[in-house]
Design a protein around this motif. Structure first.
Motif, PDB file in Angstrom:
ATOM      1  N   ARG A 118       0.823  -1.209   0.000  1.00 53.84           N
ATOM      2  CA  ARG A 118       0.000   0.000   0.000  1.00 53.84           C
ATOM      3  C   ARG A 118       0.859   1.262   0.000  1.00 53.84           C
ATOM      4  O   ARG A 118       0.612   2.212  -0.735  1.00 53.84           O
ATOM      5  CB  ARG A 118      -0.918  -0.006   1.215  1.00 53.84           C
ATOM      6  CG  ARG A 118      -1.948   1.125   1.217  1.00 53.84           C
ATOM      7  CD  ARG A 118      -2.595   1.274   2.574  1.00 53.84           C
ATOM      8  NE  ARG A 118      -1.639   1.675   3.584  1.00 53.84           N
ATOM      9  CZ  ARG A 118      -1.190   2.923   3.719  1.00 53.84           C
ATOM     10  NH1 ARG A 118      -1.610   3.876   2.912  1.00 53.84           N
ATOM     11  NH2 ARG A 118      -0.311   3.219   4.666  1.00 53.84           N
ATOM     12  N   GLN A 119       1.906   1.240   0.842  1.00 50.87           N
ATOM     13  CA  GLN A 119       2.797   2.394   0.894  1.00 50.87           C
ATOM     14  C   GLN A 119       3.528   2.587  -0.431  1.00 50.87           C
ATOM     15  O   GLN A 119       3.702   3.720  -0.896  1.00 50.87           O
ATOM     16  CB  GLN A 119       3.793   2.220   2.041  1.00 50.87           C
ATOM     17  CG  GLN A 119       3.156   2.274   3.425  1.00 50.87           C
ATOM     18  CD  GLN A 119       4.164   2.048   4.533  1.00 50.87           C
ATOM     19  OE1 GLN A 119       5.345   1.797   4.270  1.00 50.87           O
ATOM     20  NE2 GLN A 119       3.716   2.113   5.781  1.00 50.87           N
ATOM     21  N   ALA A 120       3.964   1.458  -1.021  1.00 49.17           N
ATOM     22  CA  ALA A 120       4.658   1.554  -2.307  1.00 49.17           C
ATOM     23  C   ALA A 120       3.735   2.102  -3.385  1.00 49.17           C
ATOM     24  O   ALA A 120       4.128   2.947  -4.201  1.00 49.17           O
ATOM     25  CB  ALA A 120       5.201   0.190  -2.715  1.00 49.17           C
ATOM     26  N   SER A 121       2.478   1.609  -3.386  1.00 48.67           N
ATOM     27  CA  SER A 121       1.510   2.094  -4.370  1.00 48.67           C
ATOM     28  C   SER A 121       1.211   3.572  -4.155  1.00 48.67           C
ATOM     29  O   SER A 121       1.123   4.353  -5.114  1.00 48.67           O
ATOM     30  CB  SER A 121       0.217   1.277  -4.276  1.00 48.67           C
ATOM     31  OG  SER A 121      -0.747   1.760  -5.179  1.00 48.67           O
ATOM     32  N   GLU A 122       1.072   3.961  -2.886  1.00 43.78           N
ATOM     33  CA  GLU A 122       0.806   5.370  -2.595  1.00 43.78           C
ATOM     34  C   GLU A 122       1.986   6.234  -3.005  1.00 43.78           C
ATOM     35  O   GLU A 122       1.810   7.319  -3.556  1.00 43.78           O
ATOM     36  CB  GLU A 122       0.519   5.525  -1.101  1.00 43.78           C
ATOM     37  CG  GLU A 122       0.161   6.939  -0.682  1.00 43.78           C
ATOM     38  CD  GLU A 122      -0.141   7.037   0.799  1.00 43.78           C
ATOM     39  OE1 GLU A 122      -0.183   8.171   1.316  1.00 43.78           O
ATOM     40  OE2 GLU A 122      -0.321   5.984   1.442  1.00 43.78           O
ATOM     41  N   LEU A 123       3.200   5.748  -2.730  1.00 42.08           N
ATOM     42  CA  LEU A 123       4.397   6.486  -3.108  1.00 42.08           C
ATOM     43  C   LEU A 123       4.489   6.617  -4.624  1.00 42.08           C
ATOM     44  O   LEU A 123       4.825   7.690  -5.156  1.00 42.08           O
ATOM     45  CB  LEU A 123       5.641   5.783  -2.560  1.00 42.08           C
ATOM     46  CG  LEU A 123       6.986   6.466  -2.826  1.00 42.08           C
ATOM     47  CD1 LEU A 123       7.022   7.836  -2.159  1.00 42.08           C
ATOM     48  CD2 LEU A 123       8.143   5.600  -2.307  1.00 42.08           C
ATOM     49  N   LYS A 124       4.176   5.519  -5.330  1.00 41.00           N
ATOM     50  CA  LYS A 124       4.211   5.573  -6.802  1.00 41.00           C
ATOM     51  C   LYS A 124       3.195   6.570  -7.332  1.00 41.00           C
ATOM     52  O   LYS A 124       3.490   7.388  -8.206  1.00 41.00           O
ATOM     53  CB  LYS A 124       3.923   4.187  -7.378  1.00 41.00           C
ATOM     54  CG  LYS A 124       4.016   4.140  -8.906  1.00 41.00           C
ATOM     55  CD  LYS A 124       3.399   2.882  -9.478  1.00 41.00           C
ATOM     56  CE  LYS A 124       1.900   2.937  -9.446  1.00 41.00           C
ATOM     57  NZ  LYS A 124       1.267   1.827 -10.178  1.00 41.00           N
ATOM     58  N   SER A 125       1.973   6.521  -6.779  1.00 41.87           N
ATOM     59  CA  SER A 125       0.926   7.442  -7.233  1.00 41.87           C
ATOM     60  C   SER A 125       1.318   8.888  -6.949  1.00 41.87           C
ATOM     61  O   SER A 125       1.118   9.777  -7.780  1.00 41.87           O
ATOM     62  CB  SER A 125      -0.409   7.109  -6.547  1.00 41.87           C
ATOM     63  OG  SER A 125      -0.832   5.810  -6.883  1.00 41.87           O
ATOM     64  N   ARG A 126       1.892   9.112  -5.741  1.00 45.85           N
ATOM     65  CA  ARG A 126       2.297  10.475  -5.404  1.00 45.85           C
ATOM     66  C   ARG A 126       3.417  10.949  -6.317  1.00 45.85           C
ATOM     67  O   ARG A 126       3.428  12.105  -6.780  1.00 45.85           O
ATOM     68  CB  ARG A 126       2.738  10.526  -3.938  1.00 45.85           C
ATOM     69  CG  ARG A 126       2.905  11.950  -3.416  1.00 45.85           C
ATOM     70  CD  ARG A 126       3.406  11.981  -1.976  1.00 45.85           C
ATOM     71  NE  ARG A 126       2.573  11.176  -1.117  1.00 45.85           N
ATOM     72  CZ  ARG A 126       3.025  10.165  -0.402  1.00 45.85           C
ATOM     73  NH1 ARG A 126       4.303   9.820  -0.466  1.00 45.85           N
ATOM     74  NH2 ARG A 126       2.216   9.472   0.376  1.00 45.85           N
TER      75      ARG A 126
END
Length: 586
Positions: free
Chosen positions: A206-214
């Motif tokens: 989730r953190q990786a996906s959020e970081l990628k999206s950001r």
């Protein structure tokens, strides 16, 4: 058919021993295993003891009943006073009698009890082939005739042996349960540890996906500023704002602009994809027709049709108006049409629309006669940055984001994007969406004016937010000229000067309240024929409702929806022109 085997009279305590002994004998001769023999003997012993204790005696009848499978049946009957609390005994609410325990030891158990006595029937299913007919029955009867009087001591020894065997079996089962519990505890600890690890991995993802999206969102915004500058400066050069260009310079600037446009398209797709993944992409539904959508796309996509051997065809749609995000639907179709034109060397690209009235689903399909897609690659094309290798891929440059983004947008609109394709024949991408976003089966919008016929609407409301909401609810009502007034005085002035087809009137106004505005409209010959629809958030008592008797409708803002507004205007305008309204209202 039933074959009797043996009858045992119950007159004294010793007869219970005989009944138990005979039950075991019959069970053995009928083919039951050791466990079955013990269970039947125990059950017969319990019921026989009841007959002797509560009724003073009775009898036990053993028989074989023809069935599938064959049944060994034991009937214990007495002539006692019966069991008054039979239901309580059978449900276990009354202790004693041993009836509940006896029932658990047999396959079938029935009991009837009354003033003439009690009758209990016990049944056990026999193994297949153990008893087949009269010959086996005769054998069993003959064997039973040999032994009449069992030794109480021998029977007691047999019971003790059975008890010891049962205790040993129970001990083994207990040991097995302990072992299984230990294994289960170990398994549970492993499962808990696995769940903890999965939770940790899920949080990392989730953190990786959020970081990628950001990252994608921030970088896309950062890219946009210099790209917009490049596009603007190249436009200034091409327009020769600061002087003429040589032919070579114009060619170079055109290359720069085309490259910047391609990069801007990539940035926009990345930004949209990041917003979808982050759940921040806004959906703005509105009413529109597929015909309007196709007309706009026809003009936008025509310049991309550079190959004269490929014809771009938009079929005449047969669909009602849709209530969804028109911009996102158009974005999906632009991606599909652009891909179809890229990968079609000859033939046609056909855009069509169909509507399922039962499911209220609209299907927009883009079909081509291009190179097609192999079955194993049908899902690959919807993966981010994935591209299928083919001869045209070298010429048809792309990022591999168009189709993945389009599928995400389709899901955001409550629909789906699927593909049918055959290599060498062509492909067909189908976008299926509900006709009304957020509603599985929504009614189509009410058309309250004929095409080309513009109606005038005057909104008199001092709240700017309320006027905005009403304007939005008027969308899809056909061509409208909407005017707004924030006071009663301004509303009366606009009503006289523009003579609208309807006045949407709020009752709480800062200068003249809505009741007086309506009275003045009716009193003025110029405005007397204008129908008034009251839109209010007030709860109106009876005397105030009577003052609104001349209003064509009274709508509550608390429950006001686009459909309610459209239905009210539709009913109003279908009754005829304003002159006819004036006659009917008077």
């Amino acid at each position: 058919m039933e074959w009797p085997l043996l009858t045992v009279a119950l007159n004294q305590a010793e007869d219970i021993v005989v009944a138990r002994h005979r039950a075991r004998q019959v069970a053995l001769l009928a083919g039951l295993d050791a466990a079955g023999q013990t269970r039947l003997a125990a059950s017969v012993s319990e019921i026989s003891r009841n007959a002797l204790a509560y009724a003073g005696g009775g009898r036990v009848v053993f028989a074989i009943v023809r069935a599938t499978p064959m049944l060994l049946v034991v009937r214990v009957s007495d002539s006692g006073p019966g069991i008054g609390d039979l239901d309580a005994v059978m449900e276990g609410r009354t202790a004693g009698r041993g009836i509940v325990s006896a029932r658990r030891l047999v396959d079938d158990f029935t009991i009837t009890s009354g003033k003439r006595g009690t009758r209990v029937t016990l049944s056990r299913r026999l193994p297949e082939g153990a008893v087949t007919g009269p010959a086996d029955i005769a054998r069993i009867v003959a064997e039973l005739a040999i032994d009449h009087a069992p030794s109480p001591v021998a029977e007691l020894q047999t019971q003790n042996t059975e008890l010891i065997a049962s205790l040993a079996e129970l001990r083994n089962r207990q040991d097995e349960l302990v072992r299984l519990n230990v294994e289960l505890e170990d398994t549970n600890r492993g499962v808990v540890a696995l769940y903890a690890e999965l939770d940790e991995r899920a949080e990392q993802l989730r953190q990786a996906s959020e970081l990628k999206s950001r990252f994608l969102s921030n970088m896309s915004h950062e890219f946009r500023t210099p790209l917009n500058s490049i596009l603007a400066l190249s436009r200034l050069l091409i327009d020769r704002t600061d002087g003429p260009l040589t032919a070579e310079q114009e060619r170079q600037v055109s290359y720069i602009r085309r490259s910047a446009e391609s990069l801007a398209e990539l940035v926009n797709d990345l930004l949209d994809l990041a917003k979808v993944e982050a759940g921040k992409l806004e959906v703005r539904p509105r009413y529109f027709t597929v015909n309007e959508l196709f007309s706009a796309l026809r003009g936008v996509m025509k310049p991309l049709q550079q190959n004269n051997a490929v014809e771009l065809i938009f079929e005449e749609p047969d669909c009602p108006a849709l209530f969804t995000d028109e911009a996102r639907v158009a974005q999906i179709l632009r991606n599909l049409i652009s891909n179809a034109l890229k990968f079609t060397e000859r033939g046609e690209v056909r855009v069509a629309a169909t509507f399922d009235h039962e499911t209220r689903q609209c299907t927009l399909e883009v079909a081509d006669t291009g190179i097609g897609i192999a079955p194993q690659d049908h899902e690959l094309v919807f993966q981010e940055f994935a591209q299928v290798a083919n001869l045209l891929q070298v010429r048809a440059k792309g990022t591999g984001l168009g189709l993945p983004l389009s599928r995400r947008l389709a899901e955001l609109l409550g629909g789906s994007l699927t593909v049918r394709s055959t290599p060498g024949v062509g492909s067909a991408f189908a976008l299926c969406i509900p006709s009304a976003l957020g509603q599985a089966k929504a009614d189509p919008p009410v058309v309250v004016s004929q095409p080309g016929q513009q109606r005038g609407v005057l909104v008199i409301d001092d709240e700017e937010t309320s006027r905005y909401v009403i304007r939005q609810m008027l969308g899809g009502c056909g061509p409208l000229l909407v005017q707004e007034a924030g006071t009663g005085a301004e509303g009366l002035r606009l009503a006289r000067s523009s003579h609208p087809d309807v006045v949407l009137l709020d009752l709480r106004l800062p200068d003249i309240d809505g009741f007086d505005v309506m009275d003045r409209l009716r009193a003025d010959p110029v405005t007397a024929d204008i129908p008034v629809v009251v839109c209010t958030s007030s709860i109106l008592p009876g005397h105030q409702r009577r003052r609104l008797s001349h209003a064509r409708a009274v709508l509550s803002k608390a429950t006001l929806t686009r459909e309610v507004m459209q239905r009210a205007l539709s009913d109003l305008w279908q009754t005829g022109p304003p002159s006819a309204m004036r006659e009917s209202s008077e």
